[in-house]
Design a protein around this motif. Structure first.
Motif, PDB file in Angstrom:
ATOM      1  N   GLU A   1      38.629 109.975  81.787  1.00  8.80           N
ATOM      2  CA  GLU A   1      37.349 110.672  81.956  1.00  8.80           C
ATOM      3  C   GLU A   1      37.279 111.177  83.382  1.00  8.80           C
ATOM      4  O   GLU A   1      36.585 112.381  83.445  1.00  8.80           O
ATOM      5  N   VAL A   2      38.014 110.686  84.360  1.00  9.30           N
ATOM      6  CA  VAL A   2      37.941 111.507  85.656  1.00  9.30           C
ATOM      7  C   VAL A   2      38.750 112.500  85.686  1.00  9.30           C
ATOM      8  O   VAL A   2      38.466 113.702  86.127  1.00  9.30           O
ATOM      9  N   GLN A   3      39.882 112.603  84.954  1.00  8.51           N
ATOM     10  CA  GLN A   3      40.731 113.646  84.804  1.00  8.51           C
ATOM     11  C   GLN A   3      40.212 114.755  83.982  1.00  8.51           C
ATOM     12  O   GLN A   3      40.312 116.105  84.289  1.00  8.51           O
ATOM     13  N   THR A   4      39.463 114.590  83.141  1.00  6.13           N
ATOM     14  CA  THR A   4      38.927 115.543  82.251  1.00  6.13           C
ATOM     15  C   THR A   4      37.573 116.316  83.142  1.00  6.13           C
ATOM     16  O   THR A   4      37.542 117.320  83.309  1.00  6.13           O
ATOM     17  N   ALA A   5      36.992 115.439  83.934  1.00 11.15           N
ATOM     18  CA  ALA A   5      35.946 115.925  84.967  1.00 11.15           C
ATOM     19  C   ALA A   5      36.503 116.990  86.033  1.00 11.15           C
ATOM     20  O   ALA A   5      36.119 118.096  86.352  1.00 11.15           O
ATOM     21  N   VAL A   6      37.795 116.467  86.464  1.00 16.22           N
ATOM     22  CA  VAL A   6      38.492 117.165  87.476  1.00 16.22           C
ATOM     23  C   VAL A   6      38.950 118.522  86.815  1.00 16.22           C
ATOM     24  O   VAL A   6      38.697 119.611  87.533  1.00 16.22           O
ATOM     25  N   ARG A   7      39.606 118.568  85.520  1.00 17.94           N
ATOM     26  CA  ARG A   7      40.041 119.733  85.039  1.00 17.94           C
ATOM     27  C   ARG A   7      38.871 120.570  84.536  1.00 17.94           C
ATOM     28  O   ARG A   7      39.103 122.007  84.411  1.00 17.94           O
ATOM     29  N   SER A   8      37.736 120.213  84.605  1.00 20.66           N
ATOM     30  CA  SER A   8      36.699 120.946  84.353  1.00 20.66           C
ATOM     31  C   SER A   8      36.373 121.823  85.526  1.00 20.66           C
ATOM     32  O   SER A   8      35.728 123.039  85.307  1.00 20.66           O
ATOM     33  N   ARG A   9      36.795 121.470  86.717  1.00 18.74           N
ATOM     34  CA  ARG A   9      36.632 122.194  87.978  1.00 18.74           C
ATOM     35  C   ARG A   9      37.663 123.019  88.401  1.00 18.74           C
ATOM     36  O   ARG A   9      37.675 123.976  89.152  1.00 18.74           O
ATOM     37  N   ILE A  10      39.053 122.741  87.864  1.00 22.19           N
ATOM     38  CA  ILE A  10      40.264 123.276  88.512  1.00 22.19           C
ATOM     39  C   ILE A  10      41.077 123.927  87.181  1.00 22.19           C
ATOM     40  O   ILE A  10      42.238 124.036  87.502  1.00 22.19           O
ATOM     41  N   GLY A  11      40.375 123.885  85.954  1.00 24.58           N
ATOM     42  CA  GLY A  11      41.105 124.249  84.875  1.00 24.58           C
ATOM     43  C   GLY A  11      41.322 125.919  85.067  1.00 24.58           C
ATOM     44  O   GLY A  11      40.821 126.467  85.750  1.00 24.58           O
ATOM     45  N   PRO A  12      41.897 126.689  83.843  1.00 30.19           N
ATOM     46  CA  PRO A  12      41.988 127.772  83.799  1.00 30.19           C
ATOM     47  C   PRO A  12      40.823 128.608  83.613  1.00 30.19           C
ATOM     48  O   PRO A  12      40.610 129.707  83.990  1.00 30.19           O
ATOM     49  N   ASP A  13      39.729 127.958  82.834  1.00 32.46           N
ATOM     50  CA  ASP A  13      38.410 128.649  82.994  1.00 32.46           C
ATOM     51  C   ASP A  13      37.512 128.315  84.029  1.00 32.46           C
ATOM     52  O   ASP A  13      36.337 128.610  84.108  1.00 32.46           O
ATOM     53  N   ALA A  14      37.814 127.310  85.024  1.00 34.17           N
ATOM     54  CA  ALA A  14      37.012 126.985  86.021  1.00 34.17           C
ATOM     55  C   ALA A  14      37.194 127.830  87.292  1.00 34.17           C
ATOM     56  O   ALA A  14      38.123 128.688  87.506  1.00 34.17           O
ATOM     57  N   PRO A  15      36.204 127.983  88.220  1.00 35.78           N
ATOM     58  CA  PRO A  15      36.331 128.686  89.448  1.00 35.78           C
ATOM     59  C   PRO A  15      37.495 128.319  90.054  1.00 35.78           C
ATOM     60  O   PRO A  15      37.996 127.113  90.171  1.00 35.78           O
TER      61      PRO A  15
ATOM     62  N   LEU B   1      32.533 116.047  89.359  1.00 37.98           N
ATOM     63  CA  LEU B   1      31.680 117.148  88.597  1.00 37.98           C
ATOM     64  C   LEU B   1      30.998 117.936  89.701  1.00 37.98           C
ATOM     65  O   LEU B   1      30.216 118.915  89.345  1.00 37.98           O
ATOM     66  N   HIS B   2      30.523 117.094  90.870  1.00 37.30           N
ATOM     67  CA  HIS B   2      29.639 117.681  91.920  1.00 37.30           C
ATOM     68  C   HIS B   2      30.011 117.982  93.081  1.00 37.30           C
ATOM     69  O   HIS B   2      29.434 118.690  93.791  1.00 37.30           O
TER      70      HIS B   2
ATOM     71  N   ALA C   1      25.958 117.207  96.812  1.00 44.08           N
ATOM     72  CA  ALA C   1      27.621 117.732  96.498  1.00 44.08           C
ATOM     73  C   ALA C   1      28.217 117.973  97.922  1.00 44.08           C
ATOM     74  O   ALA C   1      29.453 118.033  97.704  1.00 44.08           O
ATOM     75  N   THR C   2      27.607 117.895  99.245  1.00 43.55           N
ATOM     76  CA  THR C   2      28.329 118.358 100.190  1.00 43.55           C
ATOM     77  C   THR C   2      28.444 117.138 101.103  1.00 43.55           C
ATOM     78  O   THR C   2      29.186 117.126 102.097  1.00 43.55           O
ATOM     79  N   GLY C   3      27.660 116.191 100.594  1.00 43.50           N
ATOM     80  CA  GLY C   3      27.980 114.852 101.535  1.00 43.50           C
ATOM     81  C   GLY C   3      28.611 113.630 100.456  1.00 43.50           C
ATOM     82  O   GLY C   3      29.678 113.549 100.516  1.00 43.50           O
ATOM     83  N   PHE C   4      27.554 112.696 100.153  1.00 48.94           N
ATOM     84  CA  PHE C   4      28.418 111.518  99.605  1.00 48.94           C
ATOM     85  C   PHE C   4      29.272 111.848  98.251  1.00 48.94           C
ATOM     86  O   PHE C   4      30.280 111.112  97.962  1.00 48.94           O
ATOM     87  N   ALA C   5      29.136 113.118  97.761  1.00 48.67           N
ATOM     88  CA  ALA C   5      30.040 113.335  96.670  1.00 48.67           C
ATOM     89  C   ALA C   5      31.415 113.519  97.051  1.00 48.67           C
ATOM     90  O   ALA C   5      32.344 113.302  95.989  1.00 48.67           O
TER      91      ALA C   5
END
Length: 472
Positions: free
Chosen positions: A456-470, A431-432, A410-414
């Motif tokens: 698919e990439v944008q869906t994953a992104v929004r799961s991290r920055i959407g209104p319900d995400a941290p 996602l990671h 998560a802090t390296g290759f991701a």
């Protein structure tokens, strides 16, 4: 196409050729002339081993934008006289795809060059497909006369035009031209479309070649004759055997699998695998050691298609073999094995990297298997594959496996993977990747707003920055 020369992974050129996210990051930090020279080298000398499955065009187009790079070198490449000598798609396809993405980002110079090349270039059909996705109706209509001018008004020219219309990847230009009121445009395109539809209908009605007779021996003869003509029809022949054989035919089929002619033997092995015959695994083991390469390869291929636990149990015995059957067995355990098979899969992974390097084709299933089985101690080997492979698809598989096995991912290759050339790899990264890194937060926002990014990439992104995400 010859295998391209790939520079070492630690160089800027090597990173860009591989499509790694670090390639973009290093290019942005390098002197601009050096970065543009490496980028142009990649676009004009396609570094992909298989351009049909590996992505680079959007990756390179984004880097042109980030570097504020011109397209003069691409134009020089497309205008070179060699364009009409070396007409292979691999010479110009990547450059045209990059121009297409640049055009979608609003680069008028890229759009104009694509129009020019569609009118005059050898690989005009590719350019026309790019324009079909990005150009307006007026721009496409302006190309009707130069494109149709490639096809003389003769029976041969009409036949070639019908094939071009029928096989067009993007039909939009041809549909526009079919509605053109000019006799030399609309009428020709409509006639070509009708001829293409008629040709397709004729092919569907015509016989597909010789067919076997309605008996086991006739199917064996047909498979052997096909092999002698250079066509391996083992699997179709196995399906035919399933249709014509009965319980009384089993001894004959088993004997063919043991010692029949090559074509019959291959067909019999595939049939017995599908039938889950109890004798087939011993027959496969014997065939895999046969001096005939055709028989040995068919035996391995048949084993890979075999369902059921019996195949998994036998794979545990064969995984130590140093031949193709052993490699196949290890791959089967990677796909279908359980936790008890982790040492065998890990051993096969290490051996494949040692023996065949980071681009070995058998690594694909083994890398997937280490992630599926969660083999944590495989992380160092996976990192090596990730760094060194020239296949962006294999690197993406390594990234997914690292996400499941390496706590530092998560802090390296991701983080790097957010800039990767493959959308599936960017999706894993989205996602990671650890959002505490300021680069990650900014990149996620940019991917979310980029109209060229995959859904698919944008869906994953929004799961991290959407209104319900941290918060990012």
């Amino acid at each position: 196409m010859f295998d391209p020369f790939i520079a070492p992974s630690g160089t800027l050129l090597g990173l860009l050729q591989r499509g790694r996210g670090d390639g973009t990051l290093h290019a942005l930090a390098a002197p601009r002339p050096e970065a543009l020279a490496a980028l142009n080298h990649c676009v004009l000398s396609d570094p992909r081993h298989d351009w049909q499955v590996e992505n680079r065009s959007l990756y390179y187009a984004r880097l042109y934008l980030d570097l504020d790079g011109g397209i003069e070198e691409i134009e020089r490449h497309l205008r070179d006289p060699d364009d009409h000598v070396d007409t292979d798609d691999s010479r110009t396809g990547l450059a045209l795809a990059v121009l297409g993405h640049l055009a979608s980002y609003g680069r008028d110079d890229a759009l104009a060059l694509l129009r020019w090349y569609a009118a005059t270039g050898a690989n005009w059909a590719w350019a026309l497909d790019e324009l079909a996705l990005r150009d307006d109706d007026a721009g496409l209509r302006s190309l009707a006369v130069p494109v149709l001018g490639r096809f003389p008004a003769t029976p041969e020219g009409a036949a070639e035009l019908a094939v071009a219309v029928r096989d067009a990847y993007e039909p939009r230009p041809w549909r526009l031209w079919a509605d053109d009121s000019r006799e030399g445009v609309g009428a020709r395109v409509r006639a070509a479309g009708e001829q293409g539809s008629f040709d397709r209908w004729q092919r569907q009605l015509s016989a597909g070649g010789p067919r076997p007779g309605w008996s086991v021996q006739a199917v064996f003869d047909w498979a052997q004759q096909a092999l002698e003509r250079g066509s391996g029809l083992h699997i179709p022949a196995a399906r035919c055997l399933a249709a014509v054989s009965g319980p009384d035919d089993r001894p004959m089929i088993v004997e063919a699998a043991r010692s029949g002619p090559e074509g019959a033997r291959c067909a019999a092995l595939h049939y017995l695998v599908e039938a889950r015959d109890p004798a087939v695994l011993d027959l496969i083991e014997a065939a895999a050691a046969d001096p005939s390469r055709t028989v040995a390869e068919a035996a391995v291929a048949a084993f890979e298609r075999m369902p059921g636990e019996a195949a998994v149990d036998r794979a545990r015995r064969w995984a130590h073999r140093p031949d193709a059957l052993g490699a196949s067995a290890a791959g089967l355990l990677a796909c279908r094995g359980t936790a008890q098979d982790a040492p065998l899969v890990l051993g096969a992974l290490r051996e494949a990297v040692r023996g065949d390097g980071p681009d070995a084709r058998r690594l694909w299933t083994l890398v997937d298997g280490t992630g599926r089985l969660g083999i944590a101690c495989a992380a160092p080997v996976l990192r090596h594959v990730y760094r060194e492979t020239s296949s962006s698809h294999l690197r993406g598989r390594a990234a997914r496996a690292l996400a499941a096995t390496d706590p530092s991912f998560a802090t390296g290759f991701a983080v790097e993977c957010l800039w990767d050339c493959e959308e599936t790899t960017r999706e894993v990264a989205a996602l990671h990747a650890e959002t505490g890194d300021i680069r990650v937060a900014e990149r996620l926002r940019r991917l979310a707003a980029d109209p060229a990014e995959e859904a698919e990439v944008q869906t994953a992104v929004r799961s991290r920055i959407g209104p319900d995400a941290p918060a990012v």
